[in-house]
Scaffold this motif. Structure first.
Motif, short mmCIF file in Angstrom:
data_model
loop_
_atom_site.label_atom_id
_atom_site.label_comp_id
_atom_site.label_asym_id
_atom_site.label_seq_id
_atom_site.Cartn_x
_atom_site.Cartn_y
_atom_site.Cartn_z
N ARG A 117 57.17 41.42 40.23
CA ARG A 117 57.50 42.27 41.26
C ARG A 117 56.28 42.55 41.99
O ARG A 117 56.18 43.72 42.88
CB ARG A 117 58.20 43.48 40.69
CG ARG A 117 59.32 43.28 39.87
CD ARG A 117 60.63 42.63 40.62
NE ARG A 117 61.79 42.30 39.67
CZ ARG A 117 62.77 41.73 40.09
NH1 ARG A 117 62.74 40.83 41.23
NH2 ARG A 117 63.88 41.72 39.43
N GLY A 118 55.15 41.68 41.94
CA GLY A 118 54.09 42.06 42.62
C GLY A 118 52.99 42.87 41.82
O GLY A 118 51.92 43.21 42.52
N GLU A 119 53.22 42.80 40.50
CA GLU A 119 52.11 43.67 39.97
C GLU A 119 50.82 42.89 39.78
O GLU A 119 50.65 41.67 39.95
CB GLU A 119 52.66 43.94 38.31
CG GLU A 119 53.83 44.64 38.23
CD GLU A 119 55.28 44.01 38.46
OE1 GLU A 119 56.10 44.23 38.11
OE2 GLU A 119 55.16 42.84 38.83
N LEU A 120 49.68 43.73 39.78
CA LEU A 120 48.34 43.22 39.91
C LEU A 120 47.89 42.84 38.51
O LEU A 120 47.65 44.09 37.80
CB LEU A 120 47.27 43.89 40.72
CG LEU A 120 46.10 43.20 41.04
CD1 LEU A 120 46.41 41.98 41.74
CD2 LEU A 120 45.09 44.07 41.51
N PRO A 121 47.67 41.95 37.97
CA PRO A 121 47.12 41.92 36.47
C PRO A 121 46.06 42.62 36.39
O PRO A 121 45.02 42.74 37.13
CB PRO A 121 46.78 40.40 36.14
CG PRO A 121 47.62 39.59 37.27
CD PRO A 121 47.74 40.65 38.53
N ASP A 122 45.63 43.46 35.15
CA ASP A 122 44.73 44.46 35.09
C ASP A 122 43.85 44.25 33.83
O ASP A 122 43.01 44.98 33.62
CB ASP A 122 45.32 45.84 35.16
CG ASP A 122 46.19 46.01 34.17
OD1 ASP A 122 46.58 45.14 33.37
OD2 ASP A 122 46.66 47.35 34.01
N ALA A 123 44.41 43.03 32.81
CA ALA A 123 43.55 43.04 31.70
C ALA A 123 43.54 41.57 31.07
O ALA A 123 44.71 41.17 31.28
CB ALA A 123 43.82 44.07 30.73
N GLY A 124 42.83 41.34 30.35
CA GLY A 124 42.93 40.05 29.60
C GLY A 124 42.57 38.74 30.25
O GLY A 124 41.86 38.84 31.34
N VAL A 125 43.01 37.70 29.97
CA VAL A 125 43.12 36.36 30.47
C VAL A 125 44.31 35.87 31.08
O VAL A 125 45.27 35.99 30.53
CB VAL A 125 42.44 35.25 29.64
CG1 VAL A 125 42.68 34.00 30.28
CG2 VAL A 125 41.00 35.59 29.11
N ILE A 126 44.32 35.55 32.51
CA ILE A 126 45.52 35.10 33.15
C ILE A 126 45.87 33.56 32.63
O ILE A 126 44.92 32.77 32.81
CB ILE A 126 45.48 35.26 34.46
CG1 ILE A 126 45.42 36.67 34.98
CG2 ILE A 126 46.67 34.54 35.24
CD1 ILE A 126 45.12 36.97 36.52
N VAL A 127 46.97 33.28 32.52
CA VAL A 127 47.50 31.86 32.15
C VAL A 127 48.23 31.50 33.23
O VAL A 127 49.15 32.06 33.65
CB VAL A 127 48.20 31.61 30.77
CG1 VAL A 127 48.62 30.19 30.89
CG2 VAL A 127 47.28 31.93 29.68
N ASP A 128 47.92 30.44 34.03
CA ASP A 128 48.45 29.91 35.34
C ASP A 128 49.37 28.72 34.97
O ASP A 128 48.99 27.67 34.73
CB ASP A 128 47.52 29.67 36.32
CG ASP A 128 48.07 28.73 37.47
OD1 ASP A 128 49.49 28.74 37.85
OD2 ASP A 128 47.48 27.85 37.77
N GLY A 129 50.53 29.16 34.76
CA GLY A 129 51.78 28.12 34.59
C GLY A 129 52.74 28.02 35.53
O GLY A 129 53.84 27.71 35.25
N LEU A 130 52.52 28.39 36.83
CA LEU A 130 53.35 28.64 37.97
C LEU A 130 53.89 27.08 38.48
O LEU A 130 55.04 26.82 38.75
CB LEU A 130 52.69 29.28 39.21
CG LEU A 130 52.28 30.67 38.86
CD1 LEU A 130 51.40 31.36 39.87
CD2 LEU A 130 53.97 31.45 38.74
N LEU A 131 53.00 26.43 38.78
CA LEU A 131 53.19 25.10 39.58
C LEU A 131 52.50 23.76 39.01
O LEU A 131 51.27 24.12 38.61
CB LEU A 131 53.18 25.32 41.11
CG LEU A 131 53.70 26.39 41.72
CD1 LEU A 131 53.15 26.67 43.12
CD2 LEU A 131 55.33 26.15 41.82
#
Length: 495
Positions: free
Chosen positions: A117-131
């Motif tokens: 819902r538009g949250e900004l990630p704030d910790a850890g590592v992001i995994v990009d599995g979008l497209l």
């Protein structure tokens, strides 16, 4: 900036080719698609643990395709091993095929997916599995917002197969793209990971073939990736009895009024790259400066076409374009050079002059080295058109001119009689005047030493980029000069 690991394959593929490889592994070799996803998730998780050993949290962004399936299964592995995992679903969740199976397995392992819902990630590592690689047009708004949030977070990002929003065929950003810290690509490396905007998006690149059977990889790649160590072998060791006459004579033509520096750089690069003799045909006023800065080069004042004829008779290769200008003097010299039977390297203003006279293009050169603006003029299109597909642009230039083509830019593209190739060497410090002049001198010297156009191009572009990387390593990228690169060429070519 793209940074490659040392053990990446040289073969590069289009998205369609990789999909065909994937289908062949599944249908002809009996490997279930979900098994490939499981192997991909393990490769991702292993890379995550290696790259960020102190991180204990993952924020996983998923779409609904196979990239999302890989990410779901990675999230399941992380939960099972005690990591904190938040999984954000952007758009519809996977609802069919292997991606749905992956989602169900992740949910069974305790992964909870929440709509983003538009949250900004704030910790850890992001995994990009979008497209994934199936993206055709610009990213849709909901995904663009998620991509922008990922980039704004400041957190490290692990991209699944290809950074979301980056075209896997052309390397162009499709409206918005994830800026990954690390990308792990699967089955076959995608050609778009090495050119255009890829350097801004890919980060460190790793690869897993998912243990695909060798027999499944029988199709020829669309592009080859160049490595300097693989190109060195085309330049043989010199005979102990070698003399300057054995190593070729490069004639560099250019340097109209006010542009003496370009001709000095090109001639110096040719000398440092092993040409036995280097001559310059330039404005007479430039000779004192030329000889003071590079006394090994023979300078000749050329104010008319007639003065060029005797120099062409003694040369084995011509480099024309650096500082040539687009006035009457430069046009006359170019016309004279193109009448000769010598191998010709066309660069800079020679290409601009050629773009204004399409009838000359079919006997233009042995090698031409346009940047995107020059390529656009030659193809009568825009620089945006060139950027849209750099591989297609280079191939089209080769088709039109018959020359071996080197299209400059981040991820230099070559089109020659061996096909398409790309070099990822080089750095942003090369964004300064004279770098192209240096490259043209390198190519002229390699041709003069007996290499064919293709071998000259492939070795030359690698050596030029590696020399620039060596110069940047010594003093940094900002403020790096073309002359700094010249001073590294000798060591690189003798490496």
């Amino acid at each position: 900036m793209l940074r490659c690991t040392d053990n990446l394959p040289l073969e590069l593929y289009t998205a369609a080719q990789v999909r065909a490889l994937d289908a062949r592994i599944i249908n002809d070799f009996g490997v279930p698609g979900i098994q490939l996803m499981l192997k991909a998730s393990r490769a991702l998780f292993s890379t995550f643990e290696t790259q960020w050993p102190d991180c204990d949290a993952l924020q996983v962004f998923c779409g609904k395709g196979n990239n999302a399936g890989d990410a779901y299964l990675m999230a399941a592995l992380a939960v099972e091993r005690g990591y904190t995992v938040r999984l954000w679903q952007v758009g519809d969740a996977p609802s069919a095929g292997d991606a749905l199976t992956a989602r169900e397995r992740a949910e069974a392992a305790g992964v909870v997916a929440k709509p983003w819902r538009g949250e900004l990630p704030d910790a850890g590592v992001i995994v990009d599995g979008l497209l994934g690689t199936g993206l055709k047009g610009d990213v849709r708004p909901a995904f663009a917002e998620a991509i922008n949030a990922i980039n704004a977070s400041g957190l490290p990002v692990l991209a699944v197969d290809v950074p979301s929003g980056l075209c896997s065929d052309s390397g162009r950003i499709l409206g918005a793209a994830v800026r990954a810290s690390v990308t792990v690509s699967f089955i076959g490396l995608k050609q778009g990971l090495f050119t255009a905007d890829a350097a801004e998006c890919v980060g460190h690149l790793y690869f897993s073939d998912l243990e695909a059977p060798d027999a499944a990889m029988s199709d020829p790649p669309s592009v080859k990736r160049l490595l300097l160590e693989c190109q060195h072998e085309v330049l043989p060791a010199r005979a102990r009895t070698a003399h300057k006459g054995h190593c070729g004579h490069v004639l560099v033509v250019g340097g109209d009024e006010g542009m003496a520096g370009a001709i000095v750089l090109a001639a110096s690069a040719a000398a440092r790259s092993g040409a036995g003799l280097v001559s310059c045909a330039t404005r007479s006023a430039h000779l004192p400066g030329l000889l003071a800065s590079r006394p090994e080069v023979m300078g000749h004042g050329v104010e008319s076409v007639s003065a060029l004829a005797s120099l062409l008779a003694k040369a084995s290769v011509v480099v024309i374009g650096p500082g040539l200008g687009q006035q009457r003097w430069g046009r006359a010299l170019l016309s004279e050079v193109l009448k000769s039977d010598l191998p010709v390297v066309l660069d800079a203003d020679a290409l601009n002059l050629l773009g204004a006279k399409p009838e000359l293009q079919r006997r233009a050169a042995t090698i031409m080295t346009p940047h995107p603006g020059e390529a656009a003029r030659l193809l009568d299109c825009t620089t945006a058109d060139i950027h849209r597909d750099r591989f297609a642009a280079a191939a089209k230039l080769r088709e039109i001119t018959g020359a071996s083509v080197l299209l400059k830019g981040a991820g230099t593209v070559i089109a020659d009689d061996q096909g398409l190739a790309v070099s990822h060497y080089g750095n942003p410090g090369m964004a300064s005047g004279g770098m192209g002049d240096v490259l043209s001198g390198v190519l002229g010297a390699l041709l003069a030493q007996g290499l064919c156009a293709s071998d000259s191009l492939r070795l030359g572009v690698c050596a030029h980029g590696v020399a620039a990387d060596a110069a940047a390593a010594l003093g940094g990228e900002r403020g790096m000069l073309a002359s700094d690169v010249i001073e590294q060429l000798r060591g690189v070519l003798n490496g």
